[in-house]
Design an enzyme around this catalytic site. Structure first.
Site, PDB file in Angstrom:
ATOM      1  N   THR A  73       0.820  -1.216   0.000  1.00 18.07           N
ATOM      2  CA  THR A  73       0.000   0.000   0.000  1.00 18.07           C
ATOM      3  C   THR A  73       0.851   1.262   0.000  1.00 18.07           C
ATOM      4  O   THR A  73       1.977   1.256   0.490  1.00 18.07           O
ATOM      5  CB  THR A  73      -0.894  -0.014   1.256  1.00 18.07           C
ATOM      6  OG1 THR A  73      -1.524   1.250   1.396  1.00 18.07           O
ATOM      7  CG2 THR A  73      -0.081  -0.252   2.527  1.00 18.07           C
ATOM      8  N   ASP A  74       0.266   2.356  -0.484  1.00 16.43           N
ATOM      9  CA  ASP A  74       0.964   3.653  -0.421  1.00 16.43           C
ATOM     10  C   ASP A  74       1.018   4.190   1.006  1.00 16.43           C
ATOM     11  O   ASP A  74       1.763   5.134   1.283  1.00 16.43           O
ATOM     12  CB  ASP A  74       0.293   4.678  -1.350  1.00 16.43           C
ATOM     13  CG  ASP A  74      -1.174   4.950  -1.028  1.00 16.43           C
ATOM     14  OD1 ASP A  74      -1.731   4.303  -0.121  1.00 16.43           O
ATOM     15  OD2 ASP A  74      -1.765   5.824  -1.693  1.00 16.43           O
ATOM     16  N   GLU A  75       0.223   3.599   1.919  1.00 23.36           N
ATOM     17  CA  GLU A  75       0.175   4.138   3.282  1.00 23.36           C
ATOM     18  C   GLU A  75       1.502   3.969   4.019  1.00 23.36           C
ATOM     19  O   GLU A  75       1.733   4.629   5.031  1.00 23.36           O
ATOM     20  CB  GLU A  75      -0.966   3.487   4.078  1.00 23.36           C
ATOM     21  CG  GLU A  75      -2.321   3.799   3.478  1.00 23.36           C
ATOM     22  CD  GLU A  75      -3.496   3.553   4.403  1.00 23.36           C
ATOM     23  OE1 GLU A  75      -3.302   3.374   5.613  1.00 23.36           O
ATOM     24  OE2 GLU A  75      -4.634   3.546   3.897  1.00 23.36           O
ATOM     25  N   LYS A 122       2.156  -3.201   7.351  1.00 26.52           N
ATOM     26  CA  LYS A 122       2.452  -3.393   5.915  1.00 26.52           C
ATOM     27  C   LYS A 122       3.894  -2.958   5.625  1.00 26.52           C
ATOM     28  O   LYS A 122       4.602  -3.595   4.835  1.00 26.52           O
ATOM     29  CB  LYS A 122       1.479  -2.588   5.042  1.00 26.52           C
ATOM     30  CG  LYS A 122       0.044  -3.101   5.033  1.00 26.52           C
ATOM     31  CD  LYS A 122      -0.131  -4.486   4.434  1.00 26.52           C
ATOM     32  CE  LYS A 122       0.086  -4.543   2.953  1.00 26.52           C
ATOM     33  NZ  LYS A 122      -0.274  -5.886   2.378  1.00 26.52           N
ATOM     34  N   TYR A 159      -2.034  -0.440  10.931  1.00 28.35           N
ATOM     35  CA  TYR A 159      -2.139  -1.106   9.623  1.00 28.35           C
ATOM     36  C   TYR A 159      -0.922  -0.790   8.766  1.00 28.35           C
ATOM     37  O   TYR A 159      -0.240  -1.702   8.269  1.00 28.35           O
ATOM     38  CB  TYR A 159      -3.423  -0.681   8.896  1.00 28.35           C
ATOM     39  CG  TYR A 159      -3.418  -1.004   7.414  1.00 28.35           C
ATOM     40  CD1 TYR A 159      -3.438  -2.329   6.967  1.00 28.35           C
ATOM     41  CD2 TYR A 159      -3.348   0.007   6.451  1.00 28.35           C
ATOM     42  CE1 TYR A 159      -3.406  -2.635   5.605  1.00 28.35           C
ATOM     43  CE2 TYR A 159      -3.319  -0.284   5.089  1.00 28.35           C
ATOM     44  CZ  TYR A 159      -3.342  -1.606   4.681  1.00 28.35           C
ATOM     45  OH  TYR A 159      -3.302  -1.902   3.329  1.00 28.35           O
TER      46      TYR A 159
END
Ligand code: NAD
Ligand code: DAU
Length: 351
Positions: free
Chosen positions: A132-134, A161, A157
């Site tokens: 993810t870009d997060e 990741k 989260y």
């Protein structure tokens, strides 16, 4: 050539689109979907491919290390595309532990199983981690996340990741495991669990329920149609450079409130309501803890090196998505009632 591709999390939102793409596009591949069927896993998402001869489903928890060794030993996959994860930020704030187990321990178990299975014979093998870009944290008003942006995860989260991304790259550097990683922005489309903004709000608008906008609704997300993400994964899996990372995004930034208002306008029209009727459901609520302000992806590397571009304009994609949820109310009812969790027993255990 006959190849076996093991896809984890294939019963989830993005995973089900990817499994469908692979099963239909590559009849010469055996596609093994490994999924625990958590609340987010729904085999009804794959009804149209479940009887295809090149599709196999294995209900399994990636946190179970011995079971992962066994599954890899049984299927001898040539490639792994790993999507299984706890994926919802709000749940990670309420209960971080499950995110540590699945996203970090589960990913490590898969890396160990791949290493053991391939026994250092890595030719034509590939471990693809879908991320993810997060992991990059939060942007201010300007700038884009590139593949070189330093990691700065802010939620349990995104921290889990980020940790799994680091482990995948560490196995490449330390053990020579052939890996590839992609970091993608917010996906939207059919079969998304209605805890995420777009399907939750479509369902609430339809049922005249409040639309809980966190904070002032000024946070920005970069939306990408899920089938464009699946196409990007296909391309990167087959043509991406060993050990490399690719950002995937839609160049499509929206504040939450602007997006919600467009959804209200479209749905007023589709549901035959007076203009402005659905907007009255907007309710500003307490902000998400640690709410990242803005995500925006620079996907020029993927466009330049592999020729990928998003196929669908957002307005068209949003209309299509709203139509899908309106036409598939039975799916929504099954998911929101919890009924879908019996599907595995009905379809798989009783035949
Ligand atoms: P999802 O929550 O819809 O699906 C996750 C799937 O993983 C479910 O089928 C679930 O049953 C399965 N799963 C969860 N824990 C498991 C375990 N311990 N063992 C086996 N299976 C397990 O998620 P999604 O939105 O489809 O996201 C898929 C992947 O893509 C995730 O890794 C996520 O981090 C990443 N991602 C998502 C987005 C997005 O916008 N949704 C964007 C970028 C990246
Ligand atoms: O950027 C990629 C990520 O996008 C993925 O890695 C995650 O798995 C995926 O869940 C998604 O994370 P977000 O937190 O951005 O998505 P979500 O749909 O939960 O929220 C989108 C925005 O809408 C966010 O700013 C929070 C806000 N929001 C969300 C919900 C559910 C609301 O204002 N109200 C809501 O009820």
């Amino acid at each position: 050539m006959k190849k076996t591709i093991l896809i984890t999390g294939g019963a989830g939102f993005i995973g089900s689109h990817l499994v469908r793409l692979f099963v239909n596009k590559y009849p010469e591949y055996q596609v093994v979907n490994v999924d625990k069927l958590t609340y987010a896993g729904n085999l009804a998402n794959l009804k149209d491919v479940e009887n295809k001869p090149n599709y196999i489903f294995e209900k399994a928890d990636i946190v179970d290390a011995e079971l992962m060794f066994k599954i890899f030993d049984q299927y001898q996959p040539d490639g792994v595309i790993h999507l299984a994860a706890e994926s919802h930020v709000d749940r990670s704030i309420a209960n971080p532990n499950e995110f540590i187990f699945t996203n970090i321990v589960g990913t490590t178990n898969l890396l160990n199983a791949a290493r053991k299975c391939w026994a250092n014979q890595f030719e034509n093998k590939r471990f693809y981690h879908v991320s993810t870009d997060e992991v990059y944290g939060s942007l201010g008003e300007i700038g884009l996340f590139t593949e070189e942006t330093a990691y700065d995860p802010r939620s349990p989260y995104s921290a889990s990741k980020a940790s799994s991304d680091h482990l995948v790259r560490a196995y490449h550097h330390t053990f020579g495991l052939p890996v590839v990683v992609s970091n993608c922005s917010n996906n939207y489309g059919s079969f998304q669990f209605p805890e995420k903004l777009i399907p939750l709000f479509i369902n609430n608008i339809r049922n005249l329920k409040a639309l809980p906008v966190y904070g002032k609704g000024e946070n920005i997300r970069d939306w990408l149609w899920v089938e464009d993400h699946a196409r990007a994964i296909d391309l990167i899996f087959h043509s991406g450079a060993n050990g490399d990372t690719y950002n995937i995004g839609g160049h499509n930034e929206w504040t939450n409130i602007a997006l919600i208002k467009v959804m209200c306008t479209i749905m007023d029209r589709k549901l035959g309501r007076a203009a402005g009727e659905s907007e009255k459901l907007i309710t500003y609520v307490k902000d998400r803890a640690g709410h990242d302000l803005r995500y925006a992806i620079d996907s020029s590397k993927l466009q330049r090196e592999l020729g990928w571009t998003p196929s669908l304009q957002f307005e068209e994609g949003l209309e299509k998505t709203i139509d899908w949820y309106l036409e598939n109310d039975a799916w929504m009812k099954q998911v929101t009632s919890g009924d879908y969790q019996n599907y595995y027993e009905q379809q798989y255990l009783n035949r």
